[in-house]
Structures are given as C-alpha cells and as structure tokens.
Design a protein around this motif. Structure first.
Motif, PDB file in Angstrom:
ATOM      1  N   THR A   1     -39.121 -30.704 -65.304  1.00 48.71           N
ATOM      2  CA  THR A   1     -40.042 -30.213 -66.330  1.00 48.71           C
ATOM      3  C   THR A   1     -40.697 -28.901 -65.921  1.00 48.71           C
ATOM      4  O   THR A   1     -41.238 -28.194 -66.786  1.00 48.71           O
ATOM      5  N   HIS A   2     -40.680 -28.560 -64.627  1.00 45.12           N
ATOM      6  CA  HIS A   2     -41.310 -27.331 -64.144  1.00 45.12           C
ATOM      7  C   HIS A   2     -40.243 -26.444 -63.494  1.00 45.12           C
ATOM      8  O   HIS A   2     -39.874 -26.656 -62.331  1.00 45.12           O
ATOM      9  N   PRO A   3     -39.714 -25.455 -64.218  1.00 42.80           N
ATOM     10  CA  PRO A   3     -38.694 -24.565 -63.626  1.00 42.80           C
ATOM     11  C   PRO A   3     -39.269 -23.753 -62.472  1.00 42.80           C
ATOM     12  O   PRO A   3     -40.433 -23.354 -62.486  1.00 42.80           O
ATOM     13  N   ILE A   4     -38.415 -23.491 -61.483  1.00 39.32           N
ATOM     14  CA  ILE A   4     -38.844 -22.727 -60.316  1.00 39.32           C
ATOM     15  C   ILE A   4     -38.952 -21.233 -60.618  1.00 39.32           C
ATOM     16  O   ILE A   4     -39.643 -20.490 -59.931  1.00 39.32           O
ATOM     17  N   ASN A   5     -38.265 -20.782 -61.681  1.00 39.00           N
ATOM     18  CA  ASN A   5     -38.220 -19.352 -62.013  1.00 39.00           C
ATOM     19  C   ASN A   5     -38.576 -19.161 -63.487  1.00 39.00           C
ATOM     20  O   ASN A   5     -37.818 -18.560 -64.256  1.00 39.00           O
ATOM     21  N   LYS A   6     -39.748 -19.648 -63.847  1.00 37.84           N
ATOM     22  CA  LYS A   6     -40.172 -19.548 -65.242  1.00 37.84           C
ATOM     23  C   LYS A   6     -40.438 -18.081 -65.598  1.00 37.84           C
ATOM     24  O   LYS A   6     -41.126 -17.364 -64.885  1.00 37.84           O
ATOM     25  N   TRP A   7     -39.886 -17.638 -66.736  1.00 44.57           N
ATOM     26  CA  TRP A   7     -39.995 -16.235 -67.151  1.00 44.57           C
ATOM     27  C   TRP A   7     -41.403 -15.977 -67.690  1.00 44.57           C
ATOM     28  O   TRP A   7     -41.884 -16.680 -68.572  1.00 44.57           O
ATOM     29  N   LYS A   8     -42.073 -14.951 -67.160  1.00 49.13           N
ATOM     30  CA  LYS A   8     -43.460 -14.678 -67.517  1.00 49.13           C
ATOM     31  C   LYS A   8     -43.693 -13.231 -67.941  1.00 49.13           C
ATOM     32  O   LYS A   8     -44.840 -12.781 -67.993  1.00 49.13           O
ATOM     33  N   TYR A   9     -42.617 -12.498 -68.227  1.00 50.35           N
ATOM     34  CA  TYR A   9     -42.755 -11.089 -68.590  1.00 50.35           C
ATOM     35  C   TYR A   9     -42.437 -10.897 -70.076  1.00 50.35           C
ATOM     36  O   TYR A   9     -41.596 -11.611 -70.647  1.00 50.35           O
TER      37      TYR A   9
END
Length: 544
Positions: free
Chosen positions: A224-232
């Motif tokens: 449920t928690h990706p290690i490389n969540k896109w935040k840009y």
C-alpha cells in the motif's frame, strides 16, 4: 696585578730621550703617567668586584629556585594527601567522618553511645581535610566518633553492593552490544566480499512486479506504500501536444535537455524533429528548474511560441536525470498514450528520423510489442569510489545505493526506443522500484523486474560517427554532437545522402580536407620510420 706593577707599566711607553734629559717636562710627564696607572688599576679592580657580585647573585637565584621547587613538591604531596582523605570520608548526619574498616566490640559501642552528645571535637575543613579542635579530649569522645561511624556502616555496604551490581549490568550490556556490533560487521564484510550479481526479485521494493500487470491478482500482494511515490508536478505542461495530430502519432520524442540550451532545441525542431517534414511524430522537451530566474522567463516565452516544453518542479542536475526520464514516461502515459512508440533521447544526439520510422515499421510485431531497444550494455559493473577519475566520477554508485556487483542488461540512455506497452508497464512498476542516479541502468532494472528483454541494434552509435564515414549512411542515431552547428551539418549530410546529392554537404568536404591532411602527416612519419629501419648499426643504409 699589584699596585707598583700597575704604576710602572705605563713607563714602558715613555720615550728614552725624555728620561735622559731629566727636564721638568719629563718629570711632569712622569707624574701624568703615574696617575694614569693608578686609574687603570682602580678600574680593573672595580670590574673584578662587579663580576664577583654577579656570580654571587646568580648562585643566590639558583638557591631560591631550588627552594621554590621543594615547596611546590611539598604542596603537591599535601594536596594528594588531602584528596585521599576526602575520598575516604563518610557522610553521617550531614557531617563527614573517617571510615574505619574494623569492627569494634559491643562494649566500645556502648561506651561511645553514652558520650554521643559530647562529641563535638571534629571540625570539617572546607578544602576536604579535617582536624581535631582539641587533641587532649578523653578516650570516650574518640569512642563516640567511632560508634557514629559504625552506625551507618551497613547502609554504606548496601549502597556499595548496589553500585557493584549496577556496574556489572552496565558491563554486561556493553559487552553484548560490542558482540552484536562485531557480528553485524562480520556479516557486512562477508556480504561485501562475496560476489553478488543482480537479482531482480531481491531489488527493493521486494515484490513480484509482474503481478502489477494482472488485474485479477489480489490487492494484498501489492504494498500500500510505494517506495518511489511520485511527488513532482509540471510547472509548464504541453498537455495538448498529441491531441492536435489528425493522422495519429506514430513516434513520440521525449528530449532530455538543459534549460539554457535554447539554440539546440531550435535546431532540433528544424532538423530531425521537424513536424512539418514528419507529420506523424511529436516532440516534447523535458526540463527541470534552472538556477537562474531569467532562464525560467525565457522558457515560458519559448513555450508560448512552440507549445512543446515540459517544465517539472525538480532541480535540473545530472543526478536528477532519473527524475527527468521518469517524468517523461509518466507524461507520455498521461497525455500521449496514442503514440505507438516513445523515444527517450538526449539533446546532443543526431537522429535519422526517416530511417528510424522505417526501422520500426520493418520490425516483427512480436518483437515490437514489448520493445526496449537501442545500444545494449551487457554484463557491466557499477563504478565504486575506489575507481573514480575525472571521466567516471559522475557514474559512481555506492553500495548503499546499489548493493549488487553487476548491472542488468540495459540500453544506452542517450537513445532508448520503447513501445507504448513497455512505457505503460514501466509506469506501473516505477513506484515500487527504488531509484538510483544512473537513469539508463534504472530503466534496465525496471525492465528486468517486468520480464522485458533489452534488445540491441548496431544502428545506434553511442560514441559518435563522422558524417563522411560509410557507417553514418545507415545509422538511425549517433551521439556526441555538442553544438547546434555540428548537429545541423550532420542533418544536412543526411539529407544529401537521401537525395543522393553529395555536393550539398559542406561539412563532409571540411572533414575530407582535414582527414587528407592528417593522412599526409601519417604517411610522412611512416616514411621516416622505414628509412630508420633500413639503416645499418653505424647509420648507413643496409645493402643486400
């Protein structure tokens, strides 16, 4: 020197003629000489006395220094004695008393008990030492002091035992921590010393990335928690770039470029990314935030004119190339998923777009469906700190960032050809794949986790090929065109090849002249080498 001798010594300098004449002048001169001798003797005597006084004062100073050293030694001894006695005192009823290690009999304790109220002869000094005000007191007062001391002996023992147990626990804890640290160090050294090839299943985030492509798989298998969540997010977004195409988009170029390369981008629009010449292609230039605010203003004006600039809100640096590549993939999925193929390309690449389109059309469908194509790197190793130099320093990857000793197969990052299906699958796996600074290696890691095979083509040159070389005539891409002038000349030479018009290539003629001059110099060097080889041992030409 005696006084007569000192007086007679100046007479050695009296002329003999004056002594013989016995004149009054001679007598006067004799008296002057005598007075001079007396004065000379007095000066010499005073000098000797002064020297004696100096030697005596010096000896007295040395004696005083010696006494001072003795006094300091005594003071150090007293201070050490006071410190020792202070540490041996025991606090009893808000007062300090010396601790006696031996037990006394019950009679002594009873006798001391009767005289407790008379025990006032002990005074504690402020510097830690103690003294007795009245040394002539009776033995009962001494016994009273001893009884007070032994009254709290048991309490002191309990405290000392507690301190010992506490120290034992601390020592045990420290030893255990050291043991665990040594075990961890041994495991780490063992892991680093062992050869560890790349393993897609062990790369973080440890999931089966292929499950992301199957909608029927339970959501429990996906974290449920990706290690490389896109935040840009985009600052400037050309979202309508692919919507204006009437004939569809066959090929989408995502050009990774620096913010200040305005001339290069203009040259690319007018050469191999010319949408008027190739109406079924679209080009987007991916840029990060520049350091100069004036550059941002120019980029906004550029976007208003061409509508093809994607400006993201991360800093534009070499270490952020992975972010730039990922943002291009995400943009293609979100705003241009009608394209059949996507090419991630650097702005210093020459591209023969017509050759590339034909190359992709001639490719079998089974190969092009999950295409990950270009110049292949196979069985390569990461650059560590011990191997860095001026050229490889930007490619250094630490073990903390990448623990494996080999890279998976990956495509040269300057020109990566992918099918839209490959781009879609990578966009799903990227959030669950830990990023590294090497953007081309990162795409290889993602492809390996998805089971996508990297394929090689000799039509992409990652080092650069001159336009007058025979190989250039068939290339679809070539690297290392640092200036816009060279890039335009290479494209003009490509057009001359397509149109079979050799005379249009000024760039080719320039290179031909340079190579002919270089060939002449090499021939001259080889000629002199041959002459030197044919000479004998004494510099003469060999015969026969």
């Amino acid at each position: 020197m005696s006084r007569p001798h000192a007086i007679m010594k100046p007479l050695w300098y009296v002329p003999i003629s004056l002594i013989r004449k016995r004149s009054y002048f001679g007598v006067l001169y004799f008296l002057i000489i005598a007075m001079f001798g007396v004065l000379h003797w007095n000066i010499k005597t005073d000098q000797e006395k002064l020297l004696n006084d100096i030697y005596k004062a010096k000896s007295e100073v040395e004696a005083l220094n010696e006494k001072e050293r003795d006094v300091q030694s005594v003071l150090r001894t007293i201070h050490s004695w006071n410190t020792t006695r202070h540490q041996s005192l025991v606090l009893i009823d808000d007062r300090k008393y010396p601790l006696y290690a031996r037990k006394r009999s019950s009679l002594d304790r009873e006798g001391a008990k009767e005289n407790t109220d008379r025990d006032n002869n002990v005074s504690i000094l402020t510097n830690g030492s103690f003294g007795y005000n009245n040394m002539t007191k009776t033995h009962n007062k001494t016994a009273s002091l001893k009884s007070l001391t032994f009254k709290h002996t048991d309490l002191y023992k309990v405290k000392s035992n507690a301190k010992k147990k506490q120290q034992e626990l601390v020592n045990l804890l420290v030893s255990r921590l050291l043991q665990l640290a040594n075990e961890g160090k041994k495991k780490s050294e063992k892991r680093y010393n062992e050869w560890l090839p790349f393993n897609a299943s062990q790369y973080p985030q440890t999931i089966n990335a292929k499950n992301l492509l199957q909608p029927s798989v339970d959501n429990e298998d996906i974290p449920t928690h990706p290690i490389n969540k896109w935040k840009y997010t985009p600052v400037i977004n050309p979202f309508a770039k692919c919507k204006s195409s009437r004939s569809g988009v066959f090929l989408l170029f995502i050009v990774k470029t620096k913010p200040e390369n305005f001339v290069k981008r203009k040259t690319i629009r007018e050469t191999w990314a010319d949408e008027l010449r190739f109406p079924n292609i679209r080009t987007v230039f991916s840029i990060g935030i520049p350091r100069d605010s004036n550059t941002i203003k120019q980029i906004k004006q550029e976007f208003l004119k061409y509508k093809d600039v994607l400006l993201m809100d991360y800093m534009d640096t070499y270490k952020n190339l992975t972010l730039k590549t990922t943002s291009g993939i995400n943009w293609a999925v979100a705003h241009c998923n009608v394209a059949e193929f996507v090419v991630s390309v650097d702005d210093d690449m020459y591209v023969a777009t017509d050759f590339l389109i034909q190359h992709l059309k001639d490719m079998p469908q089974a190969e092009s469906e999950r295409l990950y194509h270009g110049h292949l790197y196979h069985n390569t190793e990461p650059v560590r700190y011990g191997k860095k130099d001026a050229w490889e320093s930007k490619w250094i990857v630490t073990r903390e960032e990448y623990p494996f000793d080999t890279y998976p197969d990956y495509i040269f990052g300057g020109f990566v050809v992918m099918s839209m299906r490959t781009v879609l699958e990578m966009s799903l796996a990227i959030p669950y794949t830990q990023p590294i600074s090497m953007e081309d290696v990162y795409l290889g890691i993602v492809a390996s986790r998805l089971g996508i095979v990297a394929t090689n083509t000799d039509l992409v040159d990652n080092y650069g090929t001159y336009s007058n070389v025979k190989k250039f005539k068939t290339l679809i891409a070539s690297h290392y065109y640092p200036s816009a002038v060279l890039l335009r000349k290479a494209w003009e030479w490509h057009l001359s090849i397509v149109k079979n018009d050799i005379h249009k290539s000024e760039f080719s003629r320039y290179l031909k002249i340079e190579l002919e001059q270089l060939k002449k110099k090499v021939d001259d060097i080889l000629y002199w080498i041959n002459i030197t080889d044919n000479r004998g041992p004494y510099g003469r030409l060999a015969v026969g």
